[in-house]
Enzyme design. Structure first.
Site, short mmCIF file in Angstrom:
data_model
loop_
_atom_site.label_atom_id
_atom_site.label_comp_id
_atom_site.label_asym_id
_atom_site.label_seq_id
_atom_site.Cartn_x
_atom_site.Cartn_y
_atom_site.Cartn_z
N HIS A 129 0.81 -1.22 0.00
CA HIS A 129 0.00 0.00 0.00
C HIS A 129 0.85 1.27 0.00
O HIS A 129 0.48 2.27 -0.63
CB HIS A 129 -0.94 0.00 1.20
CG HIS A 129 -1.96 -1.09 1.15
ND1 HIS A 129 -2.84 -1.23 0.10
CD2 HIS A 129 -2.22 -2.12 2.00
CE1 HIS A 129 -3.61 -2.29 0.31
NE2 HIS A 129 -3.26 -2.84 1.45
N HIS A 144 8.65 39.51 -41.19
CA HIS A 144 8.22 39.41 -39.79
C HIS A 144 9.37 38.87 -38.94
O HIS A 144 9.56 37.67 -38.80
CB HIS A 144 6.99 38.51 -39.66
CG HIS A 144 6.24 38.71 -38.36
ND1 HIS A 144 6.34 37.86 -37.29
CD2 HIS A 144 5.38 39.70 -37.97
CE1 HIS A 144 5.58 38.29 -36.30
NE2 HIS A 144 4.98 39.41 -36.69
#
Length: 464
Positions: free
Chosen positions: A288, A366
């Site tokens: 666990h 650009h």
């Protein structure tokens, strides 16, 4: 194949005893709305406080998984959560009138039967998955336990256990799909070693235990003192050892029942990650503590992925529309045609690709020293994809044109530069009415959003 979320069709109630508290407890499994997940409600406490099944709420993994929120605890969650996950559910409310889920027979069997009796219904919402793309590992150097998730198309699990004892030996178990859970894993019962049973009895735990809800592997000699403890605790006149080294309380369902139960625990503990998983899980000596620590690691990765909000795209798919078919749908032409191909299309969404190269004419002016795709063209690319979504299946589409009427919520989140593959996605926000198309558009580069915008356009039929 449908992949909708699922919940229970009806309520169902179970009664049992908590393994460690020994108290009677009632749980009621109830239908829940979409995206609820698995939620515990303590009906015995004032205000009926809620504790979501969340790895971040894990506070203890001693002999089971405990979650706690604002002082409200739920003990031993793993078998119930494994059953709900293994039965293909997404959203369930679990009302419980005590702090511990009942142990029942030590497996998920009776929870599975409860789900079957309640029935399962599809909901009107798609499931969400966390798709493991790279290997994720968690290792505990103290115990040598390790869990690894590797990419896979299904949720697959393999567990390997080795406790270094002759009585149990080395075992493994696996499933290739969660559909195998009910028949192959669900009735595998919890187990313990005799020396652990003695410790738990001395510590005043397992008050709800009996010889019918746990396999006991005898890893030490049963002394008269131990025999007396066991006969008193389990209300049995005599205890003995079977030839396979198991206490004479129950008959094993499988030779590898211990490994199968460890797989059950992995399914239940990883449910705390909160999202369905597509991966193969390989768990070596799981428990666990490592299970829930791994669930926390998964939960963190899932949270990061949700913040990025990047869906999965297979760019190797054959094009639904190639560049020539796109030019049959749209009136745009190079250099102002900004969608190279379409790879997915439904009635309400469309996915396309724009390969950004240094040859784009807009890079000439650009920022030529630091070329960046203009944001306005990124939005235009999404709009063109929207045009393909709307006009793609119209036979006389050349008679129609689409025009922007509103753009809202534009966000540019990263530069788009030469060499990038800009994946475009548009979704209809509402059905088309009176020629008005309301769409949400996204542009992705790698695993991040580059641009997003809410767009509205008008479809008009040109006069001949």
């Amino acid at each position: 194949m449908s992949d909708k979320q699922k919940t229970l069709a009806n309520e169902y109630e179970l009664n049992g005893v908590g393994l460690h508290t020994g108290r009677q407890v009632t749980i009621k499994l109830k239908p829940a709305a979409v995206n609820t997940g698995f939620v515990f409600v303590r009906t015995d406490l004032e205000g009926n406080p809620v504790v979501e099944a969340d790895a971040n709420y894990v506070t203890s993994t001693e002999r089971g998984t405990t979650i706690e929120k604002k002082g409200v605890k739920i003990h031993t969650t793993e078998h119930l959560l494994a059953a709900l996950t293994g039965m293909d559910l997404d959203n369930v409310i679990i009302e419980i009138n005590n702090a511990e889920v009942p142990i029942l027979d030590g497996s998920a069997k009776y929870f599975i039967e409860a789900v079957e009796r309640a029935g399962i219904v599809e909901q009107d919402a798609e499931r969400e998955y966390f798709v493991v793309k790279d290997i994720i590992t968690y290792h505990d150097p103290e115990t040598g336990s390790e869990i690894t998730a590797i990419p896979a198309d299904e949720y697959q699990i393999t567990t390997m256990v080795d406790f270094g004892t002759k009585v149990l030996g080395t075992q493994n178990a696996s499933i290739k799909n969660l559909s195998e859970f009910k028949d192959e894993i669900g009735n595998a019962r919890t187990f313990s070693f005799l020396h652990e049973i003695e410790y738990l009895l001395d510590a005043g735990l397992i008050k709800g235990g009996d010889l019918g809800n746990a396999i006991v592997y005898v890893d030490k000699e049963i002394t008269p003192e131990t025999r007396e403890k066991l006969t008193k605790a389990f209300n049995k006149e005599n205890v003995s050892i079977r030839p396979n080294g198991v206490l004479d309380n129950i008959t094993l369902h499988y030779p590898n029942e211990a490994a199968r139960h460890k797989l059950l625990d992995v399914v239940g503990d990883l449910a705390l990650a909160g999202t369905r998983i597509k991966a193969k899980i390989i768990a070596n000596k799981p428990g666990h503590q490592i299970n829930t620590n791994f669930a926390k690691k998964l939960s963190k990765q899932i949270s990061i992925a949700k913040r990025k909000n990047v869906p999965e795209f297979d760019l190797t798919k054959p094009a639904i529309y190639d560049i020539n078919q796109i030019m049959e749908i749209l009136p745009h032409r190079p250099p102002f045609l900004l969608v190279d191909k379409v790879i997915e299309r439904t009635e309400t969404s469309c996915v396309g690709v724009k390969n950004v190269t240094m040859n784009e004419p807009f890079f000439v002016g650009h920022f030529p020293n630091e070329p960046v795709m203009p944001g306005v063209l990124q939005v235009e690319a999404m709009a063109q994809l929207g045009g393909i979504l709307v006009l793609g299946e119209i036979e006389d589409r050349k008679d129609y044109s689409t025009y922007f009427i509103k753009i809202e919520g534009i966000k540019f989140k990263r530069k788009v530069v030469p060499g990038d593959t800009l994946v475009l996605k548009v979704d209809l926000l509402h059905p088309i009415r009176r020629g008005i198309v309301h769409m949400q558009g996204y542009g992705y580069v790698n695993d991040t959003i580059a641009v997003e915008a809410e767009m509205m356009a008008l479809i008009t039929k040109e006069s001949v």
